[in-house]
Design a protein around this motif. Structure first.
Motif, PDB file in Angstrom:
ATOM      1  N   ILE A 273       0.831  -1.209   0.000  1.00 26.82           N
ATOM      2  CA  ILE A 273       0.000   0.000   0.000  1.00 26.82           C
ATOM      3  C   ILE A 273       0.861   1.253   0.000  1.00 26.82           C
ATOM      4  O   ILE A 273       0.611   2.210  -0.744  1.00 26.82           O
TER       5      ILE A 273
ATOM      6  N   VAL B 111      -0.254  -1.860  -6.123  1.00 26.41           N
ATOM      7  CA  VAL B 111      -1.183  -2.815  -5.517  1.00 26.41           C
ATOM      8  C   VAL B 111      -1.821  -3.733  -6.553  1.00 26.41           C
ATOM      9  O   VAL B 111      -2.462  -4.715  -6.202  1.00 26.41           O
TER      10      VAL B 111
ATOM     11  N   LEU C  72      -0.846  -7.076  -4.306  1.00 25.18           N
ATOM     12  CA  LEU C  72      -1.365  -7.289  -2.954  1.00 25.18           C
ATOM     13  C   LEU C  72      -1.471  -8.778  -2.636  1.00 25.18           C
ATOM     14  O   LEU C  72      -1.091  -9.227  -1.553  1.00 25.18           O
TER      15      LEU C  72
END
Length: 389
Positions: A43, A48, A269
């Protein structure tokens, strides 16, 4: 159900000894390492989505762990298998040999590729494709022309064979690979459930042209959703990455795509979770092996068949399984254990009993039908805290 309660309650008691009180799921994820920190790092980096350092790192970690030369991360295991089949040369109208005792993703992926499923039976000892059944089918139904295999009944080319390492139990993959080589059929291993499983010292998924893995939330390690293509072929790996990233030709600012492809790349992510999970994987496998040992000792004493890793192989014991005496006993077991808050489930319904695949050619599936009526899965998570005595 009352006729079976005396037999089933000790099984419930054993699972509570391993996992504690309250609801016991079939397989839950464990995040007790660097998962949160790696997500925060992603983040903070602003990377991401499908571009980010963690994707490459996860691929490198997976290649090193499995012994494959290359790994390409995807959004899920079904997407990996879809692209993997196309990379193996499966074209619309071809046939793909597989097993009817499998999760539906296997068949869906080959359908996405435009292929027709043909099912051969499994071994009772492995729950995976039987090389004996495969050879019998090939001898009876296949002719070879110009290095390719063709189904004498349909006239279609048999382009690939997709066996699965069911619940992490390695199938007799070496014999299957030899048959595929003999008949000129590409071997694509569905290793979705077998991360951490070996034949001898060789990891599952490294016996064919390529293989696919899954990191769904209920797998040994998870990225939330995710999959992987592994291969030793550099060209296939490059094509896999190209096809899973919309076939965009690298350029600082131009958008040029050279084929109709897919947006199947794993986000950064998810890969961050995967990197942290890879750090814990050896420990997870050790604990799962101990859970399987405890189940095995218990069921040996009870005279119930516990599905063990076949001789010469090592299973990750993703989902522990037992074989009950009949369909009636299976249904009573499922009703009793789930009512007690211990999640159990039957093995999958055969693909030939689903509307979409009911007309697919098959070899009778004697073992598959027998197992469908009797196999159930037990809670198989990595327990939290102490394992108990």
């Amino acid at each position: 159900m009352s006729d079976y309660s005396d037999k089933f309650q000790p099984i419930v008691d054993l699972t509570r000894t391993i996992y504690g009180e309250g609801f016991i799921p079939l397989h839950r994820p464990v995040f007790d390492g660097n998962e949160k920190q790696y997500l925060i790092d992603c983040i903070d980096s602003n990377f991401v989505s499908s571009v980010g350092a963690r994707v490459t790192e996860f691929e490198q970690r997976m290649a090193a762990f499995t012994g494959a030369k290359y790994a390409v991360a995807t959004v899920n295991g079904t997407a990996a298998l879809h692209v993997g089949l196309m990379l193996a040369g499966v074209e619309r109208g071809d046939e793909v040999l597989s097993q009817a005792l499998t999760f539906i993703a296997t068949c869906n992926a080959l359908t996405y590729a435009g292929a027709h499923a043909v099912f051969v039976d499994v071994d009772r000892e492995t729950l995976g494709m039987s090389p004996d059944a495969l050879r019998s089918f090939l001898v009876a139904h296949v002719t070879r022309k110009n290095g390719h295999a063709f189904n004498k009944q349909t006239g279609r080319r048999i382009a690939a064979c997709v066996p699965m390492h069911t619940f992490g139990l390695p199938c007799r993959i070496e014999a299957i690979a030899a048959l595929c080589d003999e008949y000129g059929i590409a071997l694509v291993e569905d290793a979705a459930e077998s991360l951490g499983s070996y034949v001898g010292s060789r990891h599952t998924g490294t016996f064919g042209k390529l293989a696919t893995l899954s990191f769904n939330g209920n797998k040994v390690i998870t990225t939330g959703g995710g999959g992987m293509i592994i291969t030793d072929d550099e060209d296939l790996a490059k094509r896999a990455k190209h096809m899973t990233t919309t076939a965009k030709i690298p350029h600082p600012y131009e958008f040029v795509h050279d084929m109709t492809a897919y947006n199947y790349r794993m986000p950064n992510l998810n890969a961050a979770l995967g990197c942290a999970q890879m750090e814990a994987l050896p420990r997870f496998l050790e604990i799962k092996a101990d859970v399987a040992r405890r189940y095995g000792e218990f069921f040996d004493a009870e005279g119930v068949t516990f599905m063990r890793s076949p001789a010469g192989t090592t299973s990750n014991y993703w989902l522990n399984a037992i074989v009950l005496d009949s369909l009636a006993e299976r249904d009573a077991f499922l009703e009793y254990t789930n009512a007690q808050g211990v999640m159990t489930r039957p093995i999958w319904r055969l693909m030939t009993r689903l509307e979409m695949y009911k007309d697919c050619q098959h070899d009778g599936l004697e073992n598959s039908r027998w197992l469908e009526d009797r196999v159930v899965n037990l809670p198989s998570s990595v327990p939290g805290g102490a394992m108990g005595a």
